[in-house]
Design an enzyme around this catalytic site. Sequence first.
Site, PDB file in Angstrom:
ATOM      1  N   ASN A 207       0.851  -1.202   0.000  1.00  0.00           N
ATOM      2  CA  ASN A 207       0.000   0.000   0.000  1.00  0.00           C
ATOM      3  C   ASN A 207       0.884   1.248   0.000  1.00  0.00           C
ATOM      4  OD1 ASN A 207       0.607   0.702   2.831  1.00  0.00           O
ATOM      5  ND2 ASN A 207      -0.442  -1.232   3.232  1.00  0.00           N
ATOM      6  N   ASP A 276      -4.236  -6.229   4.815  1.00  0.00           N
ATOM      7  CA  ASP A 276      -5.281  -7.079   5.394  1.00  0.00           C
ATOM      8  C   ASP A 276      -5.278  -8.487   4.803  1.00  0.00           C
ATOM      9  OD1 ASP A 276      -6.302  -5.183   7.162  1.00  0.00           O
ATOM     10  OD2 ASP A 276      -7.475  -4.223   5.582  1.00  0.00           O
ATOM     11  N   LYS A 286       9.384 -17.091 -10.591  1.00  0.00           N
ATOM     12  CA  LYS A 286       8.664 -15.955 -11.172  1.00  0.00           C
ATOM     13  C   LYS A 286       7.468 -16.434 -12.002  1.00  0.00           C
ATOM     14  CE  LYS A 286       9.255 -11.968 -14.142  1.00  0.00           C
ATOM     15  NZ  LYS A 286       9.971 -11.428 -15.282  1.00  0.00           N
ATOM     16  N   PHE A 320      -4.377   3.317  14.711  1.00  0.00           N
ATOM     17  CA  PHE A 320      -4.651   4.319  13.680  1.00  0.00           C
ATOM     18  C   PHE A 320      -5.811   3.821  12.842  1.00  0.00           C
ATOM     19  CE2 PHE A 320      -1.513   7.768  13.318  1.00  0.00           C
ATOM     20  CZ  PHE A 320      -0.769   7.463  14.445  1.00  0.00           C
ATOM     21  N   LYS A 334     -13.585   0.691  15.323  1.00  0.00           N
ATOM     22  CA  LYS A 334     -12.287  -0.007  15.465  1.00  0.00           C
ATOM     23  C   LYS A 334     -11.768   0.096  16.899  1.00  0.00           C
ATOM     24  CE  LYS A 334     -10.919   0.565  10.668  1.00  0.00           C
ATOM     25  NZ  LYS A 334     -10.151   1.308   9.675  1.00  0.00           N
ATOM     26  N   LYS A 338     -11.351  -3.447  18.686  1.00  0.00           N
ATOM     27  CA  LYS A 338      -9.972  -3.886  18.944  1.00  0.00           C
ATOM     28  C   LYS A 338      -9.541  -3.605  20.385  1.00  0.00           C
ATOM     29  CE  LYS A 338      -8.804  -3.122  14.097  1.00  0.00           C
ATOM     30  NZ  LYS A 338      -7.738  -3.111  13.093  1.00  0.00           N
TER      31      LYS A 338
HETATM   32  N1  CTP Z   1      -3.994  -3.335  11.931  1.00  0.00           N
HETATM   33  C1  CTP Z   1      -3.285  -4.418  12.404  1.00  0.00           C
HETATM   34  N2  CTP Z   1      -3.320  -5.606  11.703  1.00  0.00           N
HETATM   35  C2  CTP Z   1      -4.012  -5.702  10.552  1.00  0.00           C
HETATM   36  C3  CTP Z   1      -4.736  -4.589  10.075  1.00  0.00           C
HETATM   37  C4  CTP Z   1      -4.699  -3.410  10.788  1.00  0.00           C
HETATM   38  O1  CTP Z   1      -2.639  -4.334  13.463  1.00  0.00           O
HETATM   39  N3  CTP Z   1      -4.017  -6.872   9.909  1.00  0.00           N
HETATM   40  C5  CTP Z   1      -3.976  -2.094  12.720  1.00  0.00           C
HETATM   41  C6  CTP Z   1      -3.308  -0.928  12.030  1.00  0.00           C
HETATM   42  O2  CTP Z   1      -1.921  -0.854  12.351  1.00  0.00           O
HETATM   43  C7  CTP Z   1      -4.065   0.259  12.585  1.00  0.00           C
HETATM   44  C8  CTP Z   1      -5.451  -0.300  12.854  1.00  0.00           C
HETATM   45  O3  CTP Z   1      -5.302  -1.706  12.918  1.00  0.00           O
HETATM   46  O4  CTP Z   1      -3.539   0.720  13.809  1.00  0.00           O
HETATM   47  C9  CTP Z   1      -6.488   0.033  11.811  1.00  0.00           C
HETATM   48  O5  CTP Z   1      -6.030  -0.258  10.537  1.00  0.00           O
HETATM   49  P1  CTP Z   1      -6.902   0.094   9.253  1.00  0.00           P
HETATM   50  O6  CTP Z   1      -6.152  -0.361   8.038  1.00  0.00           O
HETATM   51  O7  CTP Z   1      -7.377   1.498   9.333  1.00  0.00           O
HETATM   52  O8  CTP Z   1      -8.189  -0.764   9.465  1.00  0.00           O
HETATM   53  P2  CTP Z   1      -8.529  -2.275   9.393  1.00  0.00           P
HETATM   54  O9  CTP Z   1      -8.701  -2.765  10.780  1.00  0.00           O
HETATM   55  O10 CTP Z   1      -7.568  -3.015   8.542  1.00  0.00           O
HETATM   56  O11 CTP Z   1      -9.985  -2.199   8.717  1.00  0.00           O
HETATM   57  P3  CTP Z   1     -10.434  -1.737   7.245  1.00  0.00           P
HETATM   58  O12 CTP Z   1      -9.236  -2.044   6.349  1.00  0.00           O
HETATM   59  O13 CTP Z   1     -11.615  -2.551   6.985  1.00  0.00           O
HETATM   60  O14 CTP Z   1     -10.730  -0.270   7.337  1.00  0.00           O
END
Ligand code: CTP
Length: 401
Positions: A207, A276, A286, A320, A334, A338
């Site tokens: 990302n 995610d 490859k 975050f 969240k 969490k």
């Molecule tokens: N996070 C994490 N592990 C993951 C995904 C996210 O620890 N597999 C943590 C990130 O570091 C951040 C928080 O969760 O502090 C929220 O991440 P974000 O990408 O905003 O949200 P998601 O929980 O992944 O949800 P979505 O992508 O559906 O918005």
Amino acid sequence: MLTGKQIVLGVSGGIAAYKAIELLRLLTKAGADVHVIMTRSAQEFVAPLTFQTLSAHPVHTELFSLIAEREIGHISLADRADLFIIAPATANIIGKIAVGIADDMLTTTVMATKAPVLIAPAMNVNMYTNPIYQENEQRLRRFGYQFVAPVCGTLACGWEGQGKLADPAIFEAALSALTPKDLAGKKVMVTAGPTREELDPVRYISNHSSGKMGYALALAAARRGAQVLLISGPTALTVPAGVEYLPVESALHMQAAVMARIGECQVVIKAAAVADYRPCERIATKIKKGSQPVTIELVKNPDILAVLGALQDRPLLIGFAAETNNVAEYATRKLKEKNLDMIVANDVSQSDAGFNVDTNRALLIFRDGRRIESGLVTKMQLAGVILDQIAGELAAGPQVE
Ligand code: CTP
């Protein structure tokens, strides 16, 4: 960063005296009011007018200058300093200070100050390693004087070795010396950057995270006296000084690193943009292109933050939330799901916030529903706002629910 701070910059006579000009520029640019004292030999290397012009103050050179003494004398300079820096500091000036000789403007003023003193030595490597010099440095360290160690390289005298003025580190050391240590004794884990989920040896899913927010938090926490462990996915950033750095690649890799060290930390700030999903399998060779459309099957990664939130004995947890819409609502969800203490939500669809820019506009949401809006700030400023809250929570102690 240094607005309202009074700094006395002592320049002693070495070839590195010209580097003090850049240091002065950085300090004034950061808002500090800098008064320069030059020794007689420093003036052989650089003209006082250069320092006078850049500091917008007369340069102090003579102890017995009656006019200067009446306007702002050495005691007044010593008293008004929030920080005293000597850069470059020769073996001679360090030796004099170490044994209490005060025979010129610089040594007299430094002896009279109660401000923290930061000494940045620069000299020939054999002078630096000479036990007489080393004993002087140790003696001053025992009295609380701070040193920015010289770095290795080719020295002006032709020798190779340790002795070059560590000019980039002095500014950071000055900022650190002027920052109250409200996180001293605390261990803070910061995760930062993106993760990379490999498809094959040459491709990955990732990302736009640059890591800037996490690195700003790590640097700001270290300045405030915390022991910082930075667990970071791949970024182009320089690891902040004084921070323990653990590089990782994938979400699983990050999870393993976080879980291995969680027991040591009182605070975890999860600024990383963890992918995610990851490909169901990583192809060992490859993947070759063909004429047919390609489908990649993805499997969900563990949510590291949720795993931490579910721990029995968990540290203070700050997450975050990167959102493009319904920012406050999604972030609050969240925070609850969490089990966090605070969530920092930002709208990453804005061009001046979120990924890959130096600024951010965040909404801090707390467990008790309290909210703080940061407005548009630099990521370093936002790190300050977040750490103020963390320091406050730590000082208040655990909340009984
Ligand atoms: N996070 C994490 N592990 C993951 C995904 C996210 O620890 N597999 C943590 C990130 O570091 C951040 C928080 O969760 O502090 C929220 O991440 P974000 O990408 O905003 O949200 P998601 O929980 O992944 O949800 P979505 O992508 O559906 O918005």
